[in-house]
Design a protein around this motif. Structure first.
Motif, short mmCIF file in Angstrom:
data_model
loop_
_atom_site.label_atom_id
_atom_site.label_comp_id
_atom_site.label_asym_id
_atom_site.label_seq_id
_atom_site.Cartn_x
_atom_site.Cartn_y
_atom_site.Cartn_z
N GLU A 253 0.83 -1.20 0.00
CA GLU A 253 0.00 0.00 0.00
C GLU A 253 0.87 1.26 0.00
OE1 GLU A 253 -3.17 2.35 2.91
OE2 GLU A 253 -2.57 0.29 3.37
N ASN B 85 2.08 6.55 -7.09
CA ASN B 85 0.78 6.19 -7.66
C ASN B 85 0.67 6.52 -9.14
OD1 ASN B 85 0.54 8.95 -7.55
ND2 ASN B 85 -0.94 8.98 -5.87
N SER C 232 -5.51 -8.49 -3.85
CA SER C 232 -6.34 -7.54 -4.57
C SER C 232 -7.46 -7.00 -3.68
CB SER C 232 -6.93 -8.19 -5.83
OG SER C 232 -7.75 -7.28 -6.53
N ASN D 192 -8.14 -3.19 -2.49
CA ASN D 192 -9.43 -2.54 -2.72
C ASN D 192 -9.99 -1.94 -1.44
OD1 ASN D 192 -9.48 -3.10 -5.47
ND2 ASN D 192 -10.54 -5.06 -5.20
N ASN E 102 -8.81 1.46 -1.02
CA ASN E 102 -9.08 2.29 -2.20
C ASN E 102 -7.94 2.31 -3.22
OD1 ASN E 102 -11.65 3.15 -1.17
ND2 ASN E 102 -10.56 4.55 0.20
N ILE E 103 -7.28 1.18 -3.35
CA ILE E 103 -6.27 1.03 -4.40
C ILE E 103 -6.81 0.04 -5.43
CG2 ILE E 103 -3.96 0.21 -4.98
CD1 ILE E 103 -3.03 1.11 -2.24
N PRO E 104 -7.23 0.53 -6.60
CA PRO E 104 -7.77 -0.38 -7.62
C PRO E 104 -6.67 -1.25 -8.23
CG PRO E 104 -7.55 1.83 -8.51
CD PRO E 104 -7.19 1.93 -7.05
N SER E 105 -7.00 -2.48 -8.48
CA SER E 105 -6.03 -3.40 -9.10
C SER E 105 -6.78 -4.38 -9.99
CB SER E 105 -5.24 -4.15 -8.03
OG SER E 105 -6.10 -4.99 -7.26
N THR E 106 -6.04 -4.97 -10.91
CA THR E 106 -6.58 -6.05 -11.73
C THR E 106 -5.77 -7.30 -11.47
OG1 THR E 106 -5.19 -5.35 -13.58
CG2 THR E 106 -7.44 -4.54 -13.55
N GLU F 298 -6.08 -3.00 -19.57
CA GLU F 298 -6.29 -1.89 -18.65
C GLU F 298 -4.98 -1.47 -18.00
OE1 GLU F 298 -9.29 -3.08 -15.90
OE2 GLU F 298 -10.94 -2.74 -17.30
N LYS G 92 -5.09 2.44 -17.14
CA LYS G 92 -6.38 2.63 -16.49
C LYS G 92 -6.33 2.12 -15.05
CE LYS G 92 -9.05 2.40 -20.77
NZ LYS G 92 -10.07 1.64 -21.55
N THR G 93 -5.56 1.08 -14.82
CA THR G 93 -5.24 0.64 -13.47
C THR G 93 -3.72 0.59 -13.36
OG1 THR G 93 -5.38 -1.69 -14.14
CG2 THR G 93 -7.32 -0.73 -13.09
#
Length: 411
Positions: free
Chosen positions: A238, A245, A263, A267, A270-274, A291, A296-297
């Motif tokens: 994190e 970022n 993941s 989340n 509030n850290i978006p990941s794929t 993405e 995008k991520t």
């Protein structure tokens, strides 16, 4: 030497210039002249050295020249076998990028998607077919794939194909190819099983090329290890993301379950990941990679399914959240950054229980991995993740470590 010295067709040279490819890498410099002459080649080179272009450039040139003289459509002339869906799509992109304006067209087929569109594409004029073994055999058994006109067979990431148990598939498909053909065999590593397979399918007078740097880790990657308790790893991930970022961070975990848990933990803050792993559908994996590639991520979390063959541009950081069980996979993982002429960084989170794995990795690469030193105060600040915490300046630490290493070498 520059690519223009190979007397390539103008369209191919223009494509190389557009992608800022002016001078060949070592593996390209040694492979391209041999392939242009029609020689069989056994090439061994580490990840990130430009192996795909090493066979794509001369193959496109040879096929373009042949098609200028051809009087009929003659079916698939080059067959490229690869171990994964992702690698098939990557090689297809490279061929499409480099063959614009030439007479050569390429297409990739693989499992995990409906076959109807693939069958339709094969009915058109495909010169270069990139394929995984499973889907290739399916379409051939159904009569949709003819290989009797193939003049060049390319095996890419051959060592991984053996690891996945594809050796019988390779041996079987060779029975359906013309005996008089060119065979190109590319691999990141070589051992007895690789040699046995290679010498069973290439000609006796094949050219063997091996690029063996003193340091098997790419010189463009600065890598470190941080000793962190297993339960605290998520806090460090994190912190790394929050400090950088705007960077692309590729995270490797040991299992599919752990990938999803990491993941979920990201989340929650509030850290978006794929994510990508073996349980994901091909469409899901492709979307995740797209993405991440497009920014995008900024965080992609994966198992080792993406440690080989995936060439995603602009990855700034690789994080080994879990150390890999196979020592050689460490090199492939961190080789996802520092591609081409770019610089990259990698950090491995090592729990006390993983120290024996770390020892095996260091034995494999032949050197100690620099330690990212973390003092107690910084450790607690990062774990607590308080608003007033200064955290750890990872990039500054890496910079200082590199400077110290340089001073030590000068002494």
């Amino acid at each position: 030497m520059k690519f223009k010295d190979y007397h390539l067709t103008p369209a191919l040279l223009e494509n190389l210039n557009q992608h800022r490819l002016v001078r060949p890498t070592d593996i390209q410099y040694k492979s391209i002249p041999c392939i242009l002459k029609g020689e069989d080649v056994l090439a061994i080179a580490q990840t990130g050295t430009g192996k795909t272009a090493a066979f794509a450039i001369p193959t496109i040139q040879r096929l373009h020249e042949w098609k200028k003289k051809a009087r009929r459509k003659d079916g698939i002339k080059c067959l490229i076998m690869v171990p994964t869906h992702e690698l098939a799509k990557q090689i297809e992109r490279v061929f499409n990028d480099l063959s614009k304006g030439t007479l050569v067209n390429s297409f990739a087929i693989h499992g995990g998607v409906p076959q109807d569109k693939q069958i339709s594409a094969l009915q058109k004029n495909v010169d270069v077919l990139i394929t995984t073994p499973g889907r290739m055999f399916d379409l051939r058994s159904q009569g949709h794939l003819q290989l009797h006109r193939v003049e060049c067979l390319i095996l890419d990431e051959a060592d991984q194909m053996l690891d996945k148990g594809f050796i019988k598939d390779i041996e079987d498909i060779i029975q359906h190819l013309p005996k008089r053909r060119q065979t190109l065999f590319f691999s990141a590593t070589i051992d007895k099983s690789i040699k046995r397979l290679a010498y069973s399918i290439i000609r006796k007078n094949a050219i063997r090329i091996q690029i063996s740097p003193v340091d098997i880790v790419s010189r463009n990657v600065y890598h470190q290890v941080a000793f962190i308790n297993m339960d605290d790893k998520r806090f460090f991930l994190e912190r790394l993301f929050n400090e950088y970022n705007k960077s692309k961070i590729l995270v490797f975990a040991r299992t599919k379950i752990r990938v999803e848990r990491i993941s979920a933990a990201m989340n929650r803050v509030n850290i978006p990941s794929t994510t990508i792993h073996g349980d994901k559908e091909h469409s899901e994996r492709s979307k995740a990679i797209q993405e991440f590639t497009e920014g995008k991520t900024r965080m992609l979390i994966a198992t080792d399914v993406s440690a080989r063959g995936i060439d995603i541009p602009g990855i700034d950081y690789v994080v080994n959240y879990d150390l890999p069980e196979q020592a050689e996979m460490y090199v492939h993982r961190i080789g996802r950054t520092g591609r081409g002429n770019q610089k990259g960084q990698a950090v491995s989170f090592c729990d006390d229980k993983e120290r024996n794995v770390l020892s095996k990795i260091e034995t494999y690469i032949g050197k100690k991995i620099p330690i990212l030193k973390i003092n107690t105060d910084d450790y607690q600040e990062t774990v607590q993740i308080t608003k007033d915490s200064k955290g750890i300046n990872w990039m500054e630490m890496a910079k200082k470590a590199m400077e110290e290493e340089g001073k030590t070498k000068k002494r």
